[in-house]
Design a protein around this motif. Structure first.
Motif, PDB file in Angstrom:
ATOM      1  N   LEU A 190     -13.526  12.647   0.693  1.00 36.36           N
ATOM      2  CA  LEU A 190     -12.255  13.145   1.199  1.00 36.36           C
ATOM      3  C   LEU A 190     -11.827  14.328   0.349  1.00 36.36           C
ATOM      4  O   LEU A 190     -11.810  14.245  -0.885  1.00 36.36           O
ATOM      5  N   GLY A 191     -11.487  15.454   0.993  1.00 36.59           N
ATOM      6  CA  GLY A 191     -11.105  16.645   0.246  1.00 36.59           C
ATOM      7  C   GLY A 191      -9.714  17.126   0.589  1.00 36.59           C
ATOM      8  O   GLY A 191      -8.936  16.450   1.274  1.00 36.59           O
ATOM      9  N   GLY A 192      -9.395  18.350   0.133  1.00 37.63           N
ATOM     10  CA  GLY A 192      -8.123  18.979   0.462  1.00 37.63           C
ATOM     11  C   GLY A 192      -6.930  18.302  -0.179  1.00 37.63           C
ATOM     12  O   GLY A 192      -7.033  17.552  -1.150  1.00 37.63           O
ATOM     13  N   SER A 193      -5.760  18.547   0.404  1.00 35.78           N
ATOM     14  CA  SER A 193      -4.513  18.005  -0.148  1.00 35.78           C
ATOM     15  C   SER A 193      -4.492  16.486  -0.112  1.00 35.78           C
ATOM     16  O   SER A 193      -3.867  15.850  -0.957  1.00 35.78           O
ATOM     17  N   ALA A 194      -5.194  15.896   0.855  1.00 32.45           N
ATOM     18  CA  ALA A 194      -5.214  14.433   0.962  1.00 32.45           C
ATOM     19  C   ALA A 194      -5.879  13.803  -0.254  1.00 32.45           C
ATOM     20  O   ALA A 194      -5.490  12.715  -0.696  1.00 32.45           O
ATOM     21  N   ALA A 195      -6.890  14.475  -0.808  1.00 33.51           N
ATOM     22  CA  ALA A 195      -7.576  13.939  -1.983  1.00 33.51           C
ATOM     23  C   ALA A 195      -6.769  14.148  -3.253  1.00 33.51           C
ATOM     24  O   ALA A 195      -7.006  13.479  -4.263  1.00 33.51           O
ATOM     25  N   GLN A 196      -5.816  15.076  -3.220  1.00 34.91           N
ATOM     26  CA  GLN A 196      -5.020  15.406  -4.397  1.00 34.91           C
ATOM     27  C   GLN A 196      -3.659  14.733  -4.406  1.00 34.91           C
ATOM     28  O   GLN A 196      -2.816  15.039  -5.239  1.00 34.91           O
ATOM     29  N   GLY A 197      -3.440  13.851  -3.447  1.00 38.92           N
ATOM     30  CA  GLY A 197      -2.170  13.147  -3.390  1.00 38.92           C
ATOM     31  C   GLY A 197      -1.019  13.969  -2.871  1.00 38.92           C
ATOM     32  O   GLY A 197       0.142  13.631  -3.093  1.00 38.92           O
ATOM     33  N   ARG A 198      -1.317  15.077  -2.149  1.00 36.43           N
ATOM     34  CA  ARG A 198      -0.263  15.962  -1.666  1.00 36.43           C
ATOM     35  C   ARG A 198      -0.171  15.960  -0.141  1.00 36.43           C
ATOM     36  O   ARG A 198       0.472  16.824   0.439  1.00 36.43           O
ATOM     37  N   ALA A 199      -0.796  15.009   0.502  1.00 33.89           N
ATOM     38  CA  ALA A 199      -0.777  14.967   1.965  1.00 33.89           C
ATOM     39  C   ALA A 199       0.609  14.568   2.476  1.00 33.89           C
ATOM     40  O   ALA A 199       1.291  13.723   1.888  1.00 33.89           O
ATOM     41  N   MET A 238       0.850  -1.197   0.000  1.00 33.71           N
ATOM     42  CA  MET A 238       0.000   0.000   0.000  1.00 33.71           C
ATOM     43  C   MET A 238       0.881   1.241   0.000  1.00 33.71           C
ATOM     44  O   MET A 238       1.743   1.402   0.860  1.00 33.71           O
ATOM     45  N   ASN A 239       0.677   2.130  -1.008  1.00 31.27           N
ATOM     46  CA  ASN A 239       1.473   3.348  -1.053  1.00 31.27           C
ATOM     47  C   ASN A 239       0.890   4.402  -0.111  1.00 31.27           C
ATOM     48  O   ASN A 239      -0.141   4.179   0.538  1.00 31.27           O
ATOM     49  N   ASP A 240       1.576   5.560  -0.027  1.00 36.66           N
ATOM     50  CA  ASP A 240       1.162   6.591   0.938  1.00 36.66           C
ATOM     51  C   ASP A 240      -0.258   7.085   0.671  1.00 36.66           C
ATOM     52  O   ASP A 240      -1.039   7.297   1.600  1.00 36.66           O
ATOM     53  N   GLN A 241      -0.606   7.314  -0.603  1.00 34.43           N
ATOM     54  CA  GLN A 241      -1.943   7.807  -0.925  1.00 34.43           C
ATOM     55  C   GLN A 241      -3.006   6.781  -0.557  1.00 34.43           C
ATOM     56  O   GLN A 241      -4.063   7.134  -0.006  1.00 34.43           O
ATOM     57  N   GLU A 242      -2.753   5.540  -0.836  1.00 34.38           N
ATOM     58  CA  GLU A 242      -3.706   4.490  -0.475  1.00 34.38           C
ATOM     59  C   GLU A 242      -3.880   4.406   1.033  1.00 34.38           C
ATOM     60  O   GLU A 242      -4.986   4.185   1.534  1.00 34.38           O
ATOM     61  N   ALA A 243      -2.784   4.631   1.778  1.00 37.55           N
ATOM     62  CA  ALA A 243      -2.858   4.595   3.236  1.00 37.55           C
ATOM     63  C   ALA A 243      -3.705   5.744   3.779  1.00 37.55           C
ATOM     64  O   ALA A 243      -4.490   5.582   4.723  1.00 37.55           O
ATOM     65  N   ALA A 255      -8.942   7.516   6.041  1.00 40.81           N
ATOM     66  CA  ALA A 255     -10.155   8.329   5.950  1.00 40.81           C
ATOM     67  C   ALA A 255     -11.399   7.454   5.963  1.00 40.81           C
ATOM     68  O   ALA A 255     -12.399   7.775   6.620  1.00 40.81           O
ATOM     69  N   LEU A 256     -11.354   6.341   5.275  1.00 39.92           N
ATOM     70  CA  LEU A 256     -12.498   5.431   5.261  1.00 39.92           C
ATOM     71  C   LEU A 256     -12.714   4.797   6.632  1.00 39.92           C
ATOM     72  O   LEU A 256     -13.857   4.608   7.058  1.00 39.92           O
ATOM     73  N   ARG A 257     -11.633   4.532   7.353  1.00 40.77           N
ATOM     74  CA  ARG A 257     -11.780   4.005   8.717  1.00 40.77           C
ATOM     75  C   ARG A 257     -12.475   5.019   9.620  1.00 40.77           C
ATOM     76  O   ARG A 257     -13.291   4.652  10.471  1.00 40.77           O
ATOM     77  N   VAL A 258     -12.113   6.291   9.465  1.00 43.12           N
ATOM     78  CA  VAL A 258     -12.768   7.333  10.257  1.00 43.12           C
ATOM     79  C   VAL A 258     -14.274   7.274  10.055  1.00 43.12           C
ATOM     80  O   VAL A 258     -15.055   7.288  11.020  1.00 43.12           O
ATOM     81  N   VAL A 259     -14.686   7.206   8.809  1.00 46.88           N
ATOM     82  CA  VAL A 259     -16.121   7.194   8.501  1.00 46.88           C
ATOM     83  C   VAL A 259     -16.784   5.948   9.075  1.00 46.88           C
ATOM     84  O   VAL A 259     -17.844   6.019   9.714  1.00 46.88           O
ATOM     85  N   ARG A 260     -16.189   4.808   8.870  1.00 51.41           N
ATOM     86  CA  ARG A 260     -16.809   3.556   9.319  1.00 51.41           C
ATOM     87  C   ARG A 260     -16.857   3.448  10.836  1.00 51.41           C
ATOM     88  O   ARG A 260     -17.830   2.945  11.405  1.00 51.41           O
ATOM     89  N   GLU A 261     -15.820   3.946  11.505  1.00 48.95           N
ATOM     90  CA  GLU A 261     -15.782   3.840  12.966  1.00 48.95           C
ATOM     91  C   GLU A 261     -16.700   4.846  13.653  1.00 48.95           C
ATOM     92  O   GLU A 261     -17.357   4.517  14.639  1.00 48.95           O
TER      93      GLU A 261
END
Length: 243
Positions: free
Chosen positions: A27-36, A1-6, A11-17
């Motif tokens: 998911l928005g912002g830099s995290a959605a654009q691969g710049r997190a 799993m690469n950084d973007q996939e992680a 983010a999906l864990r946050v929603v599910r939990e």
């Protein structure tokens, strides 16, 4: 799993939990654009059933700060109208340009179409009173900036004025181009997108104030911004109370 996939998996864990009844999430912002980066926060919009309450929350999940923008299908239209009226469209951009995390029933897809339509329509036009107030405010700050003392002991005054000039000019320039404005890191991004040449002049002038204590380039760029929208406004400005 690469950084973007992680990042997306977290983010999906946050929603599910936290929101097991969620109708969907983005998911928005830099995290959605691969710049997190390792310290970037996560901006997540969540749609909940209409029995829930819209809200904004900031939490920490594992090692990251998470900003949650929670809405319901019944309330999202009114919320988007409010977000558009602010001319920054924070959550509109989150839905319009973000990455869908979950959408089992199609609620997110419909909400994203609405957000994109509103983004394409641009921000509302300023009223005559808003234009005049914007011109007057920028004129006052520009005049004060030109007169700001070079005394190193009072540099904080000059820097504060430069900050206000940049923000006031950015609001007028983006409004002139019917473009979205922003705050923080989004201010230069939105400004440069709306008017690359004048945006660069304003930002470069701001840098020169900070580095050389020379206010004249920023003041000249502010004057250019004012000339786009009717020129400086001093005598003749007025309004009734309350504003």
């Amino acid at each position: 799993m690469n950084d973007q996939e992680a990042v997306e998996a977290q983010a999906l864990r946050v929603v599910r939990e936290l929101f097991p009844r969620a109708l969907g999430a983005v998911l928005g912002g830099s995290a959605a654009q691969g710049r997190a980066t390792a310290t970037s926060d996560l901006d997540i919009a969540v749609l909940l059933p209409d029995s829930d309450i819209g809200r904004r929350e900031v939490i920490r999940h594992e090692t990251r700060i998470v900003e949650l923008f929670v809405n319901t299908p019944a309330g999202i239209g009114e919320f988007f109208a409010w977000d558009r009226a602010r001319r920054r469209a924070t959550v509109l951009f989150l839905y319009g340009e973000g990455l869908t995390l979950a959408d089992p029933q199609g609620y997110v897809a419909r909400t994203r179409r609405l957000a994109r339509d509103l983004l394409a329509s641009g921000p509302p036009e300023l009223t005559t009173a808003e234009w005049e107030r914007g011109r007057y405010v920028l004129t006052c700050f520009m005049d004060d900036l030109v007169d700001s003392p070079p005394d190193p002991g009072r540099r904080y005054e000059q820097l504060s004025l430069a900050d206000h000039v940049l923000r006031a000019a950015s609001d007028l320039v983006t409004a002139h181009h019917r473009a979205w404005t922003g705050i923080g890191k989004w201010l230069p991004r939105r400004l440069l997108s709306a008017d690359p040449a004048l945006g660069e002049a304003l930002l470069e002038g701001y840098r020169i104030v900070a580095e050389r204590a020379d206010p004249l380039p920023l003041a000249a760029a502010a004057k250019e911004a004012l000339d786009l929208v009717g020129g400086p406004l001093r005598e003749g400005f007025g309004h009734r109370w309350p504003v």
